[in-house]
Motif scaffolding. Sequence first.
Motif, PDB file in Angstrom:
ATOM      1  N   GLN A   3     -86.871  10.192 -37.619  1.00 20.07           N
ATOM      2  CA  GLN A   3     -86.247  11.094 -36.652  1.00 20.07           C
ATOM      3  C   GLN A   3     -87.322  11.894 -35.941  1.00 20.07           C
ATOM      4  O   GLN A   3     -88.423  12.077 -36.443  1.00 20.07           O
ATOM      5  CB  GLN A   3     -85.284  12.061 -37.341  1.00 20.07           C
ATOM      6  N   MET A   4     -86.953  12.368 -34.748  1.00 19.15           N
ATOM      7  CA  MET A   4     -87.835  13.207 -33.956  1.00 19.15           C
ATOM      8  C   MET A   4     -86.965  14.294 -33.324  1.00 19.15           C
ATOM      9  O   MET A   4     -85.863  14.012 -32.862  1.00 19.15           O
ATOM     10  CB  MET A   4     -88.526  12.367 -32.868  1.00 19.15           C
ATOM     11  N   ALA A   5     -87.469  15.511 -33.311  1.00 18.65           N
ATOM     12  CA  ALA A   5     -86.731  16.609 -32.696  1.00 18.65           C
ATOM     13  C   ALA A   5     -86.730  16.458 -31.177  1.00 18.65           C
ATOM     14  O   ALA A   5     -87.688  15.929 -30.595  1.00 18.65           O
ATOM     15  CB  ALA A   5     -87.358  17.942 -33.081  1.00 18.65           C
ATOM     16  N   ALA A   6     -85.667  16.936 -30.548  1.00  9.25           N
ATOM     17  CA  ALA A   6     -85.564  16.875 -29.084  1.00  9.25           C
ATOM     18  C   ALA A   6     -86.761  17.568 -28.435  1.00  9.25           C
ATOM     19  O   ALA A   6     -87.290  17.099 -27.423  1.00  9.25           O
ATOM     20  CB  ALA A   6     -84.254  17.510 -28.627  1.00  9.25           C
ATOM     21  N   LYS A   7     -87.207  18.678 -29.013  1.00 10.30           N
ATOM     22  CA  LYS A   7     -88.343  19.419 -28.455  1.00 10.30           C
ATOM     23  C   LYS A   7     -89.610  18.566 -28.490  1.00 10.30           C
ATOM     24  O   LYS A   7     -90.412  18.608 -27.553  1.00 10.30           O
ATOM     25  CB  LYS A   7     -88.542  20.734 -29.221  1.00 10.30           C
ATOM     26  N   GLU A   8     -89.803  17.786 -29.551  1.00 16.51           N
ATOM     27  CA  GLU A   8     -90.971  16.906 -29.644  1.00 16.51           C
ATOM     28  C   GLU A   8     -90.941  15.857 -28.530  1.00 16.51           C
ATOM     29  O   GLU A   8     -91.969  15.567 -27.915  1.00 16.51           O
ATOM     30  CB  GLU A   8     -91.004  16.185 -30.991  1.00 16.51           C
ATOM     31  N   VAL A   9     -89.765  15.293 -28.275  1.00 18.31           N
ATOM     32  CA  VAL A   9     -89.622  14.305 -27.201  1.00 18.31           C
ATOM     33  C   VAL A   9     -89.943  14.954 -25.864  1.00 18.31           C
ATOM     34  O   VAL A   9     -90.679  14.394 -25.049  1.00 18.31           O
ATOM     35  CB  VAL A   9     -88.192  13.702 -27.188  1.00 18.31           C
ATOM     36  N   GLU A  10     -89.414  16.162 -25.647  1.00 15.14           N
ATOM     37  CA  GLU A  10     -89.662  16.885 -24.395  1.00 15.14           C
ATOM     38  C   GLU A  10     -91.155  17.148 -24.198  1.00 15.14           C
ATOM     39  O   GLU A  10     -91.701  16.944 -23.107  1.00 15.14           O
ATOM     40  CB  GLU A  10     -88.893  18.212 -24.424  1.00 15.14           C
ATOM     41  N   ILE A  11     -91.846  17.573 -25.252  1.00 13.27           N
ATOM     42  CA  ILE A  11     -93.287  17.868 -25.174  1.00 13.27           C
ATOM     43  C   ILE A  11     -94.071  16.596 -24.828  1.00 13.27           C
ATOM     44  O   ILE A  11     -94.983  16.627 -23.990  1.00 13.27           O
ATOM     45  CB  ILE A  11     -93.785  18.510 -26.495  1.00 13.27           C
ATOM     46  N   LEU A  12     -93.718  15.476 -25.457  1.00 11.24           N
ATOM     47  CA  LEU A  12     -94.402  14.215 -25.163  1.00 11.24           C
ATOM     48  C   LEU A  12     -94.201  13.815 -23.700  1.00 11.24           C
ATOM     49  O   LEU A  12     -95.152  13.407 -23.023  1.00 11.24           O
ATOM     50  CB  LEU A  12     -93.913  13.106 -26.090  1.00 11.24           C
ATOM     51  N   THR A  73     -79.751   3.523 -34.751  1.00 12.79           N
ATOM     52  CA  THR A  73     -81.123   3.463 -35.260  1.00 12.79           C
ATOM     53  C   THR A  73     -81.154   2.629 -36.541  1.00 12.79           C
ATOM     54  O   THR A  73     -81.993   1.731 -36.694  1.00 12.79           O
ATOM     55  CB  THR A  73     -81.679   4.885 -35.508  1.00 12.79           C
ATOM     56  N   GLN A  74     -80.231   2.891 -37.448  1.00 12.29           N
ATOM     57  CA  GLN A  74     -80.175   2.124 -38.692  1.00 12.29           C
ATOM     58  C   GLN A  74     -79.853   0.654 -38.416  1.00 12.29           C
ATOM     59  O   GLN A  74     -80.445  -0.244 -39.014  1.00 12.29           O
ATOM     60  CB  GLN A  74     -79.137   2.730 -39.643  1.00 12.29           C
ATOM     61  N   PHE A  75     -78.929   0.406 -37.491  1.00 15.35           N
ATOM     62  CA  PHE A  75     -78.559  -0.959 -37.133  1.00 15.35           C
ATOM     63  C   PHE A  75     -79.773  -1.732 -36.619  1.00 15.35           C
ATOM     64  O   PHE A  75     -80.064  -2.849 -37.072  1.00 15.35           O
ATOM     65  CB  PHE A  75     -77.452  -0.922 -36.065  1.00 15.35           C
ATOM     66  N   LEU A  76     -80.511  -1.145 -35.669  1.00 10.48           N
ATOM     67  CA  LEU A  76     -81.668  -1.835 -35.084  1.00 10.48           C
ATOM     68  C   LEU A  76     -82.814  -1.982 -36.082  1.00 10.48           C
ATOM     69  O   LEU A  76     -83.535  -2.980 -36.053  1.00 10.48           O
ATOM     70  CB  LEU A  76     -82.123  -1.130 -33.807  1.00 10.48           C
ATOM     71  N   GLU A  77     -82.978  -0.988 -36.963  1.00  8.74           N
ATOM     72  CA  GLU A  77     -84.001  -1.103 -38.018  1.00  8.74           C
ATOM     73  C   GLU A  77     -83.738  -2.342 -38.866  1.00  8.74           C
ATOM     74  O   GLU A  77     -84.668  -3.035 -39.267  1.00  8.74           O
ATOM     75  CB  GLU A  77     -83.986   0.137 -38.921  1.00  8.74           C
ATOM     76  N   ASN A  78     -82.469  -2.613 -39.156  1.00  9.85           N
ATOM     77  CA  ASN A  78     -82.107  -3.781 -39.966  1.00  9.85           C
ATOM     78  C   ASN A  78     -82.507  -5.092 -39.299  1.00  9.85           C
ATOM     79  O   ASN A  78     -82.648  -6.111 -39.975  1.00  9.85           O
ATOM     80  CB  ASN A  78     -80.605  -3.788 -40.268  1.00  9.85           C
ATOM     81  N   TYR A  79     -82.692  -5.063 -37.971  1.00  9.89           N
ATOM     82  CA  TYR A  79     -83.111  -6.258 -37.229  1.00  9.89           C
ATOM     83  C   TYR A  79     -84.605  -6.234 -36.916  1.00  9.89           C
ATOM     84  O   TYR A  79     -85.089  -7.037 -36.127  1.00  9.89           O
ATOM     85  CB  TYR A  79     -82.293  -6.399 -35.940  1.00  9.89           C
ATOM     86  N   GLY A  80     -85.334  -5.310 -37.510  1.00 12.39           N
ATOM     87  CA  GLY A  80     -86.782  -5.282 -37.373  1.00 12.39           C
ATOM     88  C   GLY A  80     -87.328  -4.517 -36.182  1.00 12.39           C
ATOM     89  O   GLY A  80     -88.510  -4.647 -35.861  1.00 12.39           O
ATOM     90  N   PHE A  81     -86.487  -3.707 -35.538  1.00  9.93           N
ATOM     91  CA  PHE A  81     -86.961  -2.917 -34.402  1.00  9.93           C
ATOM     92  C   PHE A  81     -87.586  -1.615 -34.880  1.00  9.93           C
ATOM     93  O   PHE A  81     -87.204  -1.066 -35.921  1.00  9.93           O
ATOM     94  CB  PHE A  81     -85.809  -2.607 -33.432  1.00  9.93           C
TER      95      PHE A  81
END
Length: 98
Positions: A3-12, A73-81
């Motif tokens: 997980q990533m905080a919304a603020k971290e995404v905004e800063i990036l 996120t969990q669904f895509l992780e199961n497919y290797g993303f």
Amino acid sequence: MKQMAAKEVEILLDGGKTLNIIDVREVDEVAAGKIPGAVNIPLGLVEFRMHELDKAKEYIMVCRSGGRSGRVTQFLENYGFNVIDMAGGMLAWEGKVE
């Protein structure tokens, strides 16, 4: 699940980093505003459109409050993303919207 905080995404984003953001909200929700550059793939279509995603890239998943993006996120992780859930979703987003 990462997980990533919304603020971290905004800063990036404000720092000029190019991020692959996928907004899994419905089209009418996205019409009210989305993170600039985010691609809208409604939750119900992710399974049918995941062939459009590149397993070599990292994706940040976004929804309204974090529930749907967590599931996808969990669904895509199961497919290797390589996926990260943006905690709190758009309710936590304080940055620019388009």
